[in-house]
Design a protein around this motif. Structure first.
Motif, short mmCIF file in Angstrom:
data_model
loop_
_atom_site.label_atom_id
_atom_site.label_comp_id
_atom_site.label_asym_id
_atom_site.label_seq_id
_atom_site.Cartn_x
_atom_site.Cartn_y
_atom_site.Cartn_z
N ALA A 62 -29.63 4.67 -11.25
CA ALA A 62 -29.73 5.96 -10.56
C ALA A 62 -29.14 7.07 -11.43
N ALA A 63 -28.00 6.77 -12.07
CA ALA A 63 -27.36 7.78 -12.93
C ALA A 63 -28.22 8.09 -14.15
N TRP A 64 -28.88 7.05 -14.67
CA TRP A 64 -29.77 7.28 -15.83
C TRP A 64 -30.92 8.21 -15.43
N PHE A 65 -31.52 7.94 -14.27
CA PHE A 65 -32.60 8.82 -13.78
C PHE A 65 -32.07 10.24 -13.58
N ASP A 66 -30.93 10.36 -12.92
CA ASP A 66 -30.40 11.69 -12.61
C ASP A 66 -30.15 12.50 -13.87
N LYS A 67 -29.53 11.87 -14.85
CA LYS A 67 -29.14 12.60 -16.06
C LYS A 67 -30.34 12.93 -16.95
N HIS A 68 -31.24 11.96 -17.11
CA HIS A 68 -32.28 12.13 -18.13
C HIS A 68 -33.62 12.59 -17.59
N LEU A 69 -33.88 12.42 -16.30
CA LEU A 69 -35.18 12.79 -15.77
C LEU A 69 -35.10 13.82 -14.65
N VAL A 70 -34.12 13.69 -13.78
CA VAL A 70 -34.01 14.64 -12.67
C VAL A 70 -33.42 15.96 -13.16
N ALA A 71 -32.29 15.89 -13.89
CA ALA A 71 -31.63 17.11 -14.37
C ALA A 71 -32.49 17.87 -15.37
N THR A 72 -33.38 17.16 -16.07
CA THR A 72 -34.24 17.84 -17.05
C THR A 72 -35.56 18.29 -16.42
N SER B 243 -44.25 13.33 -18.36
CA SER B 243 -44.54 13.71 -16.98
C SER B 243 -44.76 12.46 -16.13
N PRO B 244 -43.76 11.57 -16.12
CA PRO B 244 -43.90 10.33 -15.35
C PRO B 244 -43.87 10.62 -13.85
N ARG B 245 -44.41 9.68 -13.07
CA ARG B 245 -44.40 9.81 -11.61
C ARG B 245 -43.51 8.73 -11.02
N VAL B 246 -43.06 9.00 -9.81
CA VAL B 246 -42.10 8.08 -9.18
C VAL B 246 -42.70 6.70 -8.96
N GLU B 247 -44.04 6.63 -8.84
CA GLU B 247 -44.65 5.33 -8.57
C GLU B 247 -44.96 4.55 -9.85
N ASP B 248 -44.72 5.14 -11.01
CA ASP B 248 -45.00 4.44 -12.27
C ASP B 248 -44.03 3.27 -12.45
N PRO B 249 -44.52 2.18 -13.07
CA PRO B 249 -43.59 1.10 -13.42
C PRO B 249 -42.49 1.64 -14.34
N LEU B 250 -41.31 1.02 -14.26
CA LEU B 250 -40.16 1.52 -15.02
C LEU B 250 -40.46 1.57 -16.52
N GLU C 214 -41.88 -3.08 -11.65
CA GLU C 214 -42.21 -3.51 -13.01
C GLU C 214 -43.11 -4.73 -12.92
N GLY C 215 -44.26 -4.67 -13.57
CA GLY C 215 -45.14 -5.82 -13.58
C GLY C 215 -45.44 -6.31 -12.17
N VAL D 117 -35.02 -4.44 -14.88
CA VAL D 117 -34.66 -3.56 -16.01
C VAL D 117 -34.87 -4.30 -17.33
N ASP D 118 -34.47 -5.56 -17.39
CA ASP D 118 -34.66 -6.34 -18.62
C ASP D 118 -36.14 -6.48 -18.95
N ALA D 119 -36.96 -6.73 -17.93
CA ALA D 119 -38.41 -6.88 -18.15
C ALA D 119 -39.00 -5.57 -18.66
N ALA D 120 -38.57 -4.46 -18.07
CA ALA D 120 -39.07 -3.15 -18.51
C ALA D 120 -38.65 -2.87 -19.95
#
Ligand SMILES: [Zn+2]
Length: 208
Positions: free
Chosen positions: A47-57, A138-145, A68-69, A93-96
């Motif tokens: 969640a923190a990774w999403f917030d920092k790198h995708l939500v905040a930007t 421009s990823p979407r929330v439904e995209d695989p990780l 995933e898969g 996460v490992d699979a992604a």
């Protein structure tokens, strides 16, 4: 959390500050490399990774679930108490991460398979905006990780293809990423030999 944040170093990069310089926005690359280098295997970390790198930007809202898969969607609610989903999330996460690294390995010479770039464009996970056109994720929330992480890499590679063609190194054996081909070629690492290109060089050298 702040402590952990300060340790989000990306040692594989030659110069991290250059990635956030105002005239060359490399934040998408930094986000992807952070995911690869320190895989966020827990709900709070992801969640923190999403917030920092995708939500905040401004790239996308934080998804409520990640997929995933063939795995079942796993809820991404950092306020929930750690539960049975934690193990599933770690595996997801490992699979992604593995799929991302496998795509990058295929991108290395001699195959230089860049189909993940055209797939990101065709799937609308990157878009060209502004004048002059700059690719942005421009990823979407439904995209695989993995597609979300690949969209970050695809945008940077589309913007800086020559940089990646010259410096991106992915070890064919252990999938380690580096940006210094002088150490072990573009397909090796300090512990593994690169794919042999010596024969090609010998052939091209004039006879003595
Ligand atoms: Zn290696």
């Amino acid at each position: 959390m702040r402590q952990a944040d300060s340790h989000t170093s990306v040692p594989t990069l030659p110069s991290t500050p250059s990635l956030v310089a105002s005239d060359h926005d490399r934040r998408a690359l930094l986000a992807a490399l952070t995911f690869i280098d320190k895989p966020p295997r827990s709900t709070p970390a992801l969640a923190a990774w999403f917030d920092k790198h995708l939500v905040a930007t401004g790239r996308m809202p934080r998804p409520t679930h990640v997929t995933e898969g063939f795995s079942q969607p796993v809820a991404l609610d950092p306020s929930a108490s750690p539960g049975a989903d934690e193990a599933e999330l770690g595996e997801l996460v490992d699979a992604a991460r593995l799929r991302v690294l496998t795509s990058l390995r295929a991108f290395m010479p001699p195959a230089s398979d860049d189909r993940f770039l055209s797939a990101a464009i065709a799937g609308g996970r990157v878009r060209c905006a502004g004048d002059p056109g700059v690719w942005e994720p421009s990823p979407r929330v439904e995209d695989p990780l993995s597609d979300i992480v690949l969209s970050l890499l695809a945008a940077d590679i589309l913007n800086f293809r020559e940089f990646h063609d010259a410096y991106l190194c992915v070890c064919k054996t252990c999938l380690r990423i580096d940006f210094d081909p002088s150490r072990a070629g573009r397909t090796g690492c300090p512990e593994h030999q690169p794919t042999a290109t010596v024969s090609v060089m010998r052939r091209s050298r004039p006879p003595l």
